[in-house]
Design a protein around this motif. Structure first.
Motif, short mmCIF file in Angstrom:
data_model
loop_
_atom_site.label_atom_id
_atom_site.label_comp_id
_atom_site.label_asym_id
_atom_site.label_seq_id
_atom_site.Cartn_x
_atom_site.Cartn_y
_atom_site.Cartn_z
N MET A 10 38.39 5.51 28.42
CA MET A 10 37.89 6.75 27.85
C MET A 10 37.53 6.62 26.37
O MET A 10 36.57 7.20 25.90
N ILE A 11 38.35 5.90 25.63
CA ILE A 11 38.11 5.75 24.20
C ILE A 11 37.30 4.48 23.99
O ILE A 11 37.63 3.44 24.54
N PRO A 12 36.22 4.56 23.20
CA PRO A 12 35.42 3.35 23.00
C PRO A 12 36.29 2.18 22.53
O PRO A 12 37.15 2.35 21.67
N LEU A 52 32.83 -4.70 12.83
CA LEU A 52 33.55 -4.21 13.98
C LEU A 52 32.68 -4.41 15.21
O LEU A 52 31.46 -4.39 15.11
N THR A 105 32.32 8.17 10.95
CA THR A 105 33.59 7.45 10.99
C THR A 105 33.48 6.14 10.22
O THR A 105 34.40 5.74 9.50
N LEU A 106 32.33 5.49 10.37
CA LEU A 106 32.13 4.23 9.65
C LEU A 106 32.22 4.41 8.15
O LEU A 106 32.70 3.54 7.43
N ALA A 148 40.66 9.44 10.77
CA ALA A 148 39.46 9.15 11.56
C ALA A 148 39.69 7.93 12.45
O ALA A 148 39.07 7.78 13.49
N LEU A 149 40.61 7.07 12.02
CA LEU A 149 40.83 5.83 12.78
C LEU A 149 42.16 5.83 13.52
O LEU A 149 42.60 4.79 14.01
N HIS A 178 31.96 -3.03 19.14
CA HIS A 178 32.22 -2.08 20.21
C HIS A 178 31.88 -2.77 21.52
O HIS A 178 30.74 -3.15 21.74
N HIS A 231 34.15 6.36 6.66
CA HIS A 231 35.58 6.32 6.35
C HIS A 231 36.11 4.89 6.34
O HIS A 231 36.92 4.52 5.50
N VAL A 232 35.63 4.10 7.30
CA VAL A 232 36.08 2.71 7.36
C VAL A 232 35.66 1.98 6.07
O VAL A 232 36.45 1.26 5.46
N ILE A 255 36.79 -0.55 20.39
CA ILE A 255 36.24 -1.08 19.14
C ILE A 255 37.28 -1.94 18.46
O ILE A 255 38.43 -1.53 18.32
N ARG A 267 43.23 6.63 16.33
CA ARG A 267 43.30 6.10 17.70
C ARG A 267 43.17 4.58 17.71
O ARG A 267 43.41 3.93 18.72
N TYR A 268 42.77 4.05 16.57
CA TYR A 268 42.68 2.59 16.45
C TYR A 268 43.78 2.08 15.54
O TYR A 268 43.60 1.11 14.81
#
Lengths: 435, 516
Positions: free
Chosen positions: B433-435, B452, B470-471, B170-171, B454, B473-474, B437, B173-174
């Motif tokens: 394009m991607i937030p 976090l 998603t959060l 889920a993360l 944003h 999951h974080v 965060i 991309r970060y």
């Protein structure tokens, strides 16, 4: 620059099967529900066919979330191709907001984004469907006809066909043999050869020296020769190292079963009753096919006279008359005797009736059941269909009821379509520690 | 000489070798390409489907999502919604390209030119790939990852591992360093280092969390206590190193997801350029082969049939429109670079000003310059010419939430070119394009809440449902409560999301004060 071409076509083609199994595992509960629906709604032929079964899964809760922008909020510029009529400064209407500003891509096949359809193989389908069901433990699974053989790996031999050479084993043998025999090392020989060359290069001071030198050279040469011979005598791989895969012919028992479907087609059995019967037979058949490699079906329909028919006639032919249950049971016993030797076949019976019977035949039927049918059957299920569920006792019920202490015999009542599956399950539910 | 490749002709190993040699000769002598050694693998369509599902890599760890992907592709393929890709190419050394068994000889020729030379030369020469990925060790690393995860499944159970992978995915991309270069490692080194890491992290953590009650209370918290000191963009890395209580093997799995994400990071940022480059070179090389008589007229027609389908751009109002086709735009831009290098028009001179490559007469040099030093965003800024914008009939749609209508901000005319170019470049900017965060704060002396932030751009809010999912999951990874704040350009908090570690309580506060 170097390049390589590799033919990978013979490699494993099922690389994704683990991932696929993981997915099915993850959606197991949903899949199980879908499987039940299919069984409930599908036609007999569809369910029995070897075709894979389509399962529709709702993806909600299975999504892999990520942080995303809300496509409607804020300010955004998009560059699009294919302008036809717009001029700079034109203002155009936004699409209705429930479409999310056109940001959500519709999938090309028009499926909703949350729905997802895929096919289960027949095995996966039946495994899920018959999960925690089992055949009663009195099944003579061991009684089998031996017709087929498979080749199975059975260790290694020292002789065999070259195509069965086991390279790993052979090399292992070769290594241990070489280690045991301690062949001279190449380095050792090289060292001696170097020493020899050095010795040969020495110019002797006097005769004694020359003689010593010559003797030394001769010794060395002999030693080198000996080592080389020894090295040659101990081959890298020898015939005695070779190991072959051994294969053995193993008989595969094929288990087989015959199912008798017995249905009452007297005037009292209407369309609805037949439909119930059909569904129950279908489940029974699927279950047997799941457990046995070979399943025969014998359809017997009866009113006052029993008749062996094919599936089509069994379900669709119209005929009616009075009811004599015992005659059908006798026919079943007869067929088993003629065609299905008990040392080769597991016999299953399923009788479906509305319970109507000529009253004088009831004790006869019970007697035939007890003395002719049950002794030869693995399992006999009697299912009574009763649409209204208000009839307390049919003609046949009390007579059969007396047989329920027989562990080969079960009986149950079905009042509604939705009963079929629970009743079926109840009949075959795994029973604690019967094994 | 009679042509080697005829229309519809079946391939054979000897034919592939022969044609490959010709392509290689042309690539080297005519275009002077440099590339990794090539490895061609012949596979069946089934194997191609397999390859799709594991993100195109020859080996990958097990995860249900790859299974879902596989089933999806398989169904789509079976029902004829989707043709199979003609090729998959892997950025590794040697560069692996898959040739499908069902392809005709012409298709194999096309794939070799496209993948083994077009993509390959891009992988080898583009600065992002040079800087960020290590083609030599990726296969080794994946072997390590697959084995490690399989071992974890055996030790701790499939479900446990799946939970961690789901959360880390889920993360993903970060999980990327955007400015630092990762070190190169082989799989053996990797395994050894892993053990050191386990021990080290645990000792560091004890340091960080050794919160023997500090005398300071919240009110006197100073800037010095702030942790992390600067916002951290690599959230996965931060969690891997700092999550208060997480077993070492879980940290290692997060690391694996991070590494794989890092490997794919340049591919996402150079899709347009990379596909454009491969398409450009297959187009050139196939024509060279035709001119030399190696492929015949029929085969050339077969080529056009495929090539035009690949570079087809649907209009925005087409039913099947799904954005700008990177093959189409990329190919058009490289062809355009060639044109401008050789025969620039007045317009090109005005547009590009005094750049070396414009009208330099050496188009190969210009193409190589483009391949090497850019990513999609800067590539568009640098090379998108008015001609291409005109050919594509591009226009910019301005969408402001506050406005009830869309505004056409620019079309393909002299007033609009700049608007379109800048907007298009932004469309390829990941950061846009991607937030955006980042890890903002950890309440080290209190309840260990992870905050976090944003950083909003153009007031674009987060989508509430996926954000809270998603959060969760974080929070699962962090092990304590997690908070996310959307902050606008003026540092005002516009929205805030909170997830408690037990995942049951969830509050969403929006800036209008309402509670969702």
């Amino acid at each position: 620059m170097a390049y390589v071409i590799i033919d990978r076509r013979q490699n494993d083609k099922k690389k994704s099967s683990t991932n696929r199994a993981r997915y099915v595992r993850r959606v197991r509960e949903q899949v199980k529900e879908a499987v039940k629906d299919i069984i409930r709604d599908g036609s007999i032929t569809d369910n029995l066919s070897n075709k894979s079964k389509k399962i529709r899964i709702n993806k909600k809760g299975l999504n892999q979330p990520e942080f995303q922008h809300d496509v409607t909020g804020g300010i955004r510029d998009r560059v699009l191709p294919g302008n036809k009529k717009y001029q700079q400064g034109d203002r155009i209407d936004k699409p209705p907001s429930d479409e999310g500003g056109g940001g959500k891509k519709g999938s090309p096949d028009g499926e909703g984004e949350d729905d997802f359809e895929f096919a289960l193989s027949r095995e996966e389908f039946l495994d899920l469907f018959f999960e925690d069901l089992e055949l009663p433990d009195m099944i003579k699974k061991d009684m089998v006809s031996v017709t087929e053989f498979v080749m199975k790996r059975a260790g290694f031999t020292t002789t065999g066909n070259p195509s069965r050479l086991n390279i790993l084993r052979s090399m292992r043998q070769a290594i241990s043999r070489r280690v045991a025999l301690q062949p001279p090392k190449r380095k050792e020989i090289e060292k001696l050869e170097k020493a020899l060359a050095e010795m040969k290069a020495i110019v002797p001071h006097d005769d004694a020296d020359a003689m010593n030198l010559a003797a030394g050279i001769e010794n060395l040469e002999l030693e080198i020769k000996r080592l080389k011979r020894r090295k040659k005598a101990i081959p890298f791989i020898d015939d005695i190292d070779l190991r072959y895969n051994r294969w053995e012919k193993v008989p595969v028992p094929t288990t087989q079963a015959v199912m008798f479907g017995i249905m009452d087609v007297s005037g009292s059995m209407g369309e609805w009753e037949k439909e119930m019967a059909k569904r129950f037979f279908m489940l029974m058949l699927l279950f047997l096919q799941h457990n046995y490699e070979r399943v025969d079906i014998v359809w017997i329909r009866h009113h006052s006279v029993p008749k062996e028919v094919d599936e089509e006639e069994f379900f669709y032919s119209t005929e009616s008359g009075g009811t004599v249950v015992s005659s059908a049971l006798e026919l079943m016993a007869q067929i088993v005797k003629n065609r299905y030797p008990l040392n080769q076949w597991n016999v299953f019976g399923t009788q479906i009736s509305d319970g109507d019977n000529f009253s004088h035949d009831c004790p006869v039927a019970r007697d035939v059941m007890e003395h002719q049918i049950l002794p030869i059957s693995q399992y006999f299920a009697y299912v009574e269909v009763d649409r209204n569920g208000n009839r307390s006792k049919s003609d046949l019920w009390p007579h059969y009821e007396a047989l329920t202490n027989h562990k080969h015999f079960v009986m149950s009542k079905v009042n509604d379509v939705s009963d079929i599956f629970p009743v079926f399950r109840a009949l075959f539910e795994k029973k604690g520690s019967t094994k | 000489m009679t042509a080697l490749v005829k229309s519809g002709q079946d391939w054979s190993f000897s034919l592939i070798e022969e044609v490959f040699a010709h392509i290689e000769r042309i690539a080297k002598t005519k275009y002077g390409l440099t590339y990794y050694p090539n490895q061609l693998e012949i596979i069946s369509s089934e194997q191609m489907l397999d390859a799709y599902a594991a993100v195109g890599m020859p080996l990958m760890y097990t995860h249900w999502s790859y299974g879902e992907q596989f089933i999806r592709e398989q169904e789509a393929y079976k029902r004829g919604y989707m043709g199979l890709a003609y090729e998959i190419v892997i950025n590794s050394d040697p560069c692996i390209a898959y040739l499908m068994e069902e392809n005709t000889m012409l298709m194999q020729t096309l794939v070799m030119a496209h993948a083994s030379f077009g993509h390959n030369t891009f992988f080898k020469n583009n600065y992002l790939f040079k800087q960020w990925t290590d083609a030599g060790s990726i296969i080794d690393y994946l072997a390590f990852a697959k084995k490690y995860i399989a071992e974890c499944e055996e030790k701790y159970g499939i479900d446990e591992v799946e939970d961690i992978l789901d959360a880390a995915h889920a993360l993903q991309r970060y999980g990327v360093d955007k400015y630092k270069r990762p070190p190169r490692l082989s799989s053996v080194q990797e395994e050894n280092l892993r053990k050191d890491r386990e021990a080290y992290i645990q000792s560091q953590l004890n340091e960080l969390w050794s919160t023997i009650p500090h005398t300071k209370d919240k009110a006197t918290k100073t800037e010095e206590d702030k942790f992390p000191k600067e916002p951290q963009e690599n959230i996965l890395y931060f969690i891997e190193k700092n999550a208060p209580r997480m077993e070492p093997w879980k940290r290692e799995i997060i690391r694996i997801v991070r590494k794989v994400a890092q490997y794919f990071y340049p591919q996402g940022q150079t899709k347009l350029m990379n596909e454009g480059c491969a398409t450009y070179f297959h187009y050139k090389i196939v024509h060279d082969l035709y001119n030399e008589g190696i492929i015949d007229d029929g085969a050339l027609l077969e080529f056009y049939d495929n090539h035009t389908a690949v570079v087809r751009q649907l209009d925005y109002d087409s039913k099947r429109f799904s954005g700008i086709n990177p093959y189409a735009l990329g190919f058009a831009m490289y062809m355009d670079i060639e044109r401008i290098a050789m025969n620039p028009t007045e317009e090109d001179h005005n547009w590009f000003g005094k750049q070396d490559w414009v009208g330099c007469g050496d188009y190969i040099k210009a193409i190589k310059f483009a391949v090497q030093g850019f990513k999609d965003e800067s590539f568009i800024q640098q090379f998108l010419s008015p001609k291409v914008m005109r050919d594509f009939k591009m226009f910019t749609l301005h969408d402001d939430e506050a406005d009830s209508k869309y505004l056409i901000a620019g079309i393909h005319n002299s007033q609009g070119y700049k608007t379109i170019r800048d907007a298009l470049a932004k469309q390829y900017n990941f950061g846009y394009m991607i937030p955006d965060i980042q890890v903002f704060d950890v309440d080290r002396w209190g309840n260990r809440t992870l905050t976090l932030r944003h950083y909003m751009v153009n007031r674009k809010p987060l989508e509430a449902e996926s954000t809270t999912e998603t959060l969760k999951h974080v929070a699962f990874l962090w092990g304590y409560d997690v908070k996310l704040e959307s902050v606008d350009e003026q540092h005002n908090i516009r929205a805030s999301y909170e997830v408690q570690e037990d995942e049951t309580l969830l509050d969403v506060f929006l800036d209008d004060g309402s509670k969702k």
